[in-house]
Enzyme design. Structure first.
Site, PDB file in Angstrom:
ATOM      1  N   ARG A 283     -37.382 -69.590  50.360  1.00 20.80           N
ATOM      2  CA  ARG A 283     -37.988 -68.676  49.387  1.00 20.80           C
ATOM      3  C   ARG A 283     -38.532 -67.442  50.089  1.00 20.80           C
ATOM      4  O   ARG A 283     -38.361 -66.311  49.616  1.00 20.80           O
ATOM      5  CB  ARG A 283     -39.096 -69.405  48.622  1.00 20.80           C
ATOM      6  CG  ARG A 283     -38.564 -70.454  47.654  1.00 20.80           C
ATOM      7  CD  ARG A 283     -39.642 -70.961  46.712  1.00 20.80           C
ATOM      8  NE  ARG A 283     -40.588 -71.811  47.388  1.00 20.80           N
ATOM      9  CZ  ARG A 283     -40.669 -73.135  47.222  1.00 20.80           C
ATOM     10  NH1 ARG A 283     -39.854 -73.756  46.379  1.00 20.80           N
ATOM     11  NH2 ARG A 283     -41.569 -73.829  47.869  1.00 20.80           N
TER      12      ARG A 283
ATOM     13  N   PHE B 128     -32.331 -71.832  37.697  1.00 28.14           N
ATOM     14  CA  PHE B 128     -32.879 -73.161  38.028  1.00 28.14           C
ATOM     15  C   PHE B 128     -34.210 -72.950  38.763  1.00 28.14           C
ATOM     16  O   PHE B 128     -34.431 -73.444  39.858  1.00 28.14           O
ATOM     17  CB  PHE B 128     -31.914 -73.979  38.908  1.00 28.14           C
ATOM     18  CG  PHE B 128     -30.542 -74.154  38.345  1.00 28.14           C
ATOM     19  CD1 PHE B 128     -30.243 -75.246  37.518  1.00 28.14           C
ATOM     20  CD2 PHE B 128     -29.532 -73.232  38.619  1.00 28.14           C
ATOM     21  CE1 PHE B 128     -28.963 -75.409  36.992  1.00 28.14           C
ATOM     22  CE2 PHE B 128     -28.258 -73.394  38.091  1.00 28.14           C
ATOM     23  CZ  PHE B 128     -27.976 -74.479  37.284  1.00 28.14           C
TER      24      PHE B 128
ATOM     25  N   ASP C  42     -34.680 -71.626  33.372  1.00 23.02           N
ATOM     26  CA  ASP C  42     -34.701 -73.073  33.610  1.00 23.02           C
ATOM     27  C   ASP C  42     -34.628 -73.742  32.243  1.00 23.02           C
ATOM     28  O   ASP C  42     -34.932 -73.136  31.228  1.00 23.02           O
ATOM     29  CB  ASP C  42     -35.989 -73.475  34.342  1.00 23.02           C
ATOM     30  CG  ASP C  42     -35.876 -74.835  35.028  1.00 23.02           C
ATOM     31  OD1 ASP C  42     -35.703 -74.870  36.265  1.00 23.02           O
ATOM     32  OD2 ASP C  42     -35.948 -75.872  34.329  1.00 23.02           O
TER      33      ASP C  42
ATOM     34  N   ASN D 211     -29.812 -73.421  29.354  1.00 22.35           N
ATOM     35  CA  ASN D 211     -28.932 -74.151  30.265  1.00 22.35           C
ATOM     36  C   ASN D 211     -28.242 -73.101  31.140  1.00 22.35           C
ATOM     37  O   ASN D 211     -27.468 -72.283  30.642  1.00 22.35           O
ATOM     38  CB  ASN D 211     -27.905 -74.941  29.446  1.00 22.35           C
ATOM     39  CG  ASN D 211     -26.939 -75.706  30.339  1.00 22.35           C
ATOM     40  OD1 ASN D 211     -26.657 -75.291  31.473  1.00 22.35           O
ATOM     41  ND2 ASN D 211     -26.442 -76.816  29.830  1.00 22.35           N
TER      42      ASN D 211
ATOM     43  N   ASP E  65     -30.329 -72.510  42.433  1.00 17.64           N
ATOM     44  CA  ASP E  65     -30.853 -73.687  43.131  1.00 17.64           C
ATOM     45  C   ASP E  65     -30.816 -74.894  42.191  1.00 17.64           C
ATOM     46  O   ASP E  65     -31.858 -75.396  41.764  1.00 17.64           O
ATOM     47  CB  ASP E  65     -32.291 -73.391  43.595  1.00 17.64           C
ATOM     48  CG  ASP E  65     -32.873 -74.530  44.413  1.00 17.64           C
ATOM     49  OD1 ASP E  65     -32.100 -75.351  44.930  1.00 17.64           O
ATOM     50  OD2 ASP E  65     -34.117 -74.586  44.542  1.00 17.64           O
TER      51      ASP E  65
ATOM     52  N   CYS F 194     -28.414 -79.372  47.057  1.00 19.28           N
ATOM     53  CA  CYS F 194     -29.198 -80.448  47.663  1.00 19.28           C
ATOM     54  C   CYS F 194     -28.452 -81.780  47.548  1.00 19.28           C
ATOM     55  O   CYS F 194     -29.041 -82.846  47.715  1.00 19.28           O
ATOM     56  CB  CYS F 194     -30.584 -80.540  47.042  1.00 19.28           C
ATOM     57  SG  CYS F 194     -30.558 -80.772  45.268  1.00 19.28           S
TER      58      CYS F 194
HETATM   59  N1  SAH Z   1     -35.826 -73.407  42.822  1.00 18.41           N
HETATM   60  C1  SAH Z   1     -36.882 -74.385  42.630  1.00 18.41           C
HETATM   61  C2  SAH Z   1     -36.360 -75.814  42.534  1.00 18.41           C
HETATM   62  C3  SAH Z   1     -35.292 -76.030  41.483  1.00 18.41           C
HETATM   63  S1  SAH Z   1     -35.088 -77.711  41.056  1.00 18.41           S
HETATM   64  C4  SAH Z   1     -37.914 -74.249  43.736  1.00 18.41           C
HETATM   65  O1  SAH Z   1     -37.676 -73.569  44.733  1.00 18.41           O
HETATM   66  O2  SAH Z   1     -38.993 -74.864  43.625  1.00 18.41           O
HETATM   67  C5  SAH Z   1     -33.886 -77.670  39.813  1.00 18.41           C
HETATM   68  C6  SAH Z   1     -34.366 -77.144  38.472  1.00 18.41           C
HETATM   69  O3  SAH Z   1     -33.223 -77.050  37.641  1.00 18.41           O
HETATM   70  C7  SAH Z   1     -35.354 -77.994  37.694  1.00 18.41           C
HETATM   71  O4  SAH Z   1     -36.465 -77.222  37.365  1.00 18.41           O
HETATM   72  C8  SAH Z   1     -34.622 -78.422  36.413  1.00 18.41           C
HETATM   73  O5  SAH Z   1     -35.464 -78.383  35.270  1.00 18.41           O
HETATM   74  C9  SAH Z   1     -33.585 -77.347  36.299  1.00 18.41           C
HETATM   75  N2  SAH Z   1     -32.316 -77.673  35.628  1.00 18.41           N
HETATM   76  C10 SAH Z   1     -31.541 -78.756  35.773  1.00 18.41           C
HETATM   77  N3  SAH Z   1     -30.368 -78.605  35.097  1.00 18.41           N
HETATM   78  C11 SAH Z   1     -30.432 -77.387  34.499  1.00 18.41           C
HETATM   79  C12 SAH Z   1     -29.543 -76.633  33.675  1.00 18.41           C
HETATM   80  N4  SAH Z   1     -28.349 -77.108  33.338  1.00 18.41           N
HETATM   81  N5  SAH Z   1     -29.947 -75.426  33.257  1.00 18.41           N
HETATM   82  C13 SAH Z   1     -31.149 -74.924  33.600  1.00 18.41           C
HETATM   83  N6  SAH Z   1     -32.024 -75.568  34.384  1.00 18.41           N
HETATM   84  C14 SAH Z   1     -31.671 -76.786  34.826  1.00 18.41           C
END
Ligand code: SAH
Length: 392
Positions: free
Chosen positions: A209, A225, A247, A275, A296, A336
């Site tokens: 980040r 995400f 998200d 989504n 992410d 991940c």
């Molecule tokens: N970038 C963040 C971590 C992301 S974790 C950080 O640095 O802290 C993954 C995230 O994706 C979660 O918040 C989850 O709610 C979201 N997520 C999962 N599938 C998704 C989708 N299809 N569309 C949007 N968000 C999604």
């Protein structure tokens, strides 16, 4: 005394350095689940001491090789060594957060210990970790240079099922803090250890980040995400013109907005619940452009069976991300999924760039921070990949 006999195949596998023995390579068991067992080969030679799981595919996780039997002083040494690594990495600021013990990667199989200010959160992945939890926490507390006010056990990960264990969540000591806020290099963020993902936060992305924010100055940023918005807030703090966090989780976006406000950057940030798979395509079709796009997503391949589907997912998602980049822009793309290896992820990104019709240069290929070490003999500990890709 607990003894587990392993096969010749297991002995050869262990000789390669890997610290686990699979169920099929166990010959005979005279141990209870969760025991620290002596492990012997078919000739009766002692190979070392390992935590034994009766239900898991991973039957033995080695703690030591050779004769010495690990005792309390031994575990004290391991825990202090893990904490010393975090101290050297500058992660022990009393108001900060980090993973203090990363389980098998820190040679303490199955036992994860995270710290948010003066709150400790444990995550036990095995029966042996459950049993040793209190002893390990006590040793960690004694080794830390500040007081711990709350210990919370959040052993709720899905992988416990593979060990035949129920989820287990409890306040072990003290009271859960209200409004827990972590301070980290000029950034303040709230952590909800009870409702948040993992132990409350994605600690592993901290350095990525900070690095991503270096490409944010003066540009529009898309944080896809976003979870609680920390890629985005970091980018805004670094001078982004605007930041959009997307998200699917309402709670995560509420925390993201609160984090933006807490850091005084709310006026430049927007939050949309969607989504991302569909949303990024719609934005690409509308011709939106960003100077920095961060993607992410959660692990697409949670098992080896899902690797093919994951490949399609990563290619499609990143193709859309590439399409959304303004000329000269930067894509920060993470995966991940342990089951998607680094070289595969790079090839997915390459296909995505080509499909999007962009020339793209991999400028950096990063992993997790120093508090998520990669144990070379245990490739399973290398899971996070974060590619920085510049486009034409
Ligand atoms: N970038 C963040 C971590 C992301 S974790 C950080 O640095 O802290 C993954 C995230 O994706 C979660 O918040 C989850 O709610 C979201 N997520 C999962 N599938 C998704 C989708 N299809 N569309 C949007 N968000 C999604």
């Amino acid at each position: 005394m607990s003894i587990v006999h392993v096969t010749g195949k297991a002995r050869r596998w262990l000789a390669s350095g890997h610290p686990w023995v699979y169920r099929d390579d166990v010959a005979e068991v005279a141990a209870e689940p969760g025991d620290l067992a002596r492990v012997v080969d078919p000739t009766g030679a002692l190979l070392g001491h390992a935590f034994f799981s009766a239900r898991s595919r991973i039957a033995l996780r080695f703690v030591t090789r050779g004769e010495a039997r690990p005792d309390r002083a031994f575990f004290d040494g391991r825990i202090r060594a893990a904490i010393a690594v975090r101290e050297r990495a500058g992660l022990l600021d009393p108001r900060g957060a980090c993973r203090l013990i990363a389980g098998d990667a820190d040679l303490l199989p199955g036992f994860v210990l995270d710290r948010y200010g003066s709150t400790l959160v444990t995550q036990c992945g095995t029966l042996a970790a459950d049993r040793n939890r209190d002893a390990f926490v006590e040793l960690a507390r004694a080794a830390l240079p500040f007081e711990i006010e709350c210990v919370y056990d959040k052993s709720d990960s899905a992988s416990r099922r593979l060990e035949g264990l129920e989820q287990h969540v409890e306040v072990v000591d003290g009271a859960l803090p209200q409004g827990l806020v972590v301070h980290e290099d000029g950034l303040d963020y709230a952590v909800d250890v009870v409702h948040g993902h993992k132990t409350g936060h994605y600690l592993d992305q901290r350095d990525n980040r900070t690095r991503a924010a270096e490409f944010a100055r003066g540009v529009d940023v898309l944080d896809a995400f976003s979870y609680d918005g920390l890629f985005g807030v970091r980018a805004a703090l670094a001078g982004a013109k605007s930041v959009l966090c997307v998200d699917q989780s309402k709670e995560a976006l509420e925390r993201a907005a609160a984090n933006a406000e807490r850091n005084g950057v709310l006026d430049r940030m927007k939050f949309e619940r969607a989504n991302c798979m569909h949303d990024l395509r719609a934005r690409a079709e509308r011709g939106e452009q960003y100077g920095l796009v961060i993607v992410d997503p959660p692990a697409f391949a949670k098992s080896r069976r899902e690797v093919q589907g994951a490949e399609r997912g990563y290619v499609e998602l990143n193709r859309r991300a590439f399409t959304l980049l303004a000329p000269g822009g930067m894509l920060v793309s993470a995966s991940c999924s342990f089951n998607v290896r680094a070289a595969d992820f790079q090839s997915h990104l390459s296909r995505a760039a080509h499909k999007a019709g962009r020339s793209a240069w991999l400028t950096e290929f990063r992993g997790a921070g120093a508090d998520h070490p990669v144990l070379l003999t245990l490739p399973e500990t290398s899971y996070l990949k974060c590619a920085f890709v510049r486009v034409d």
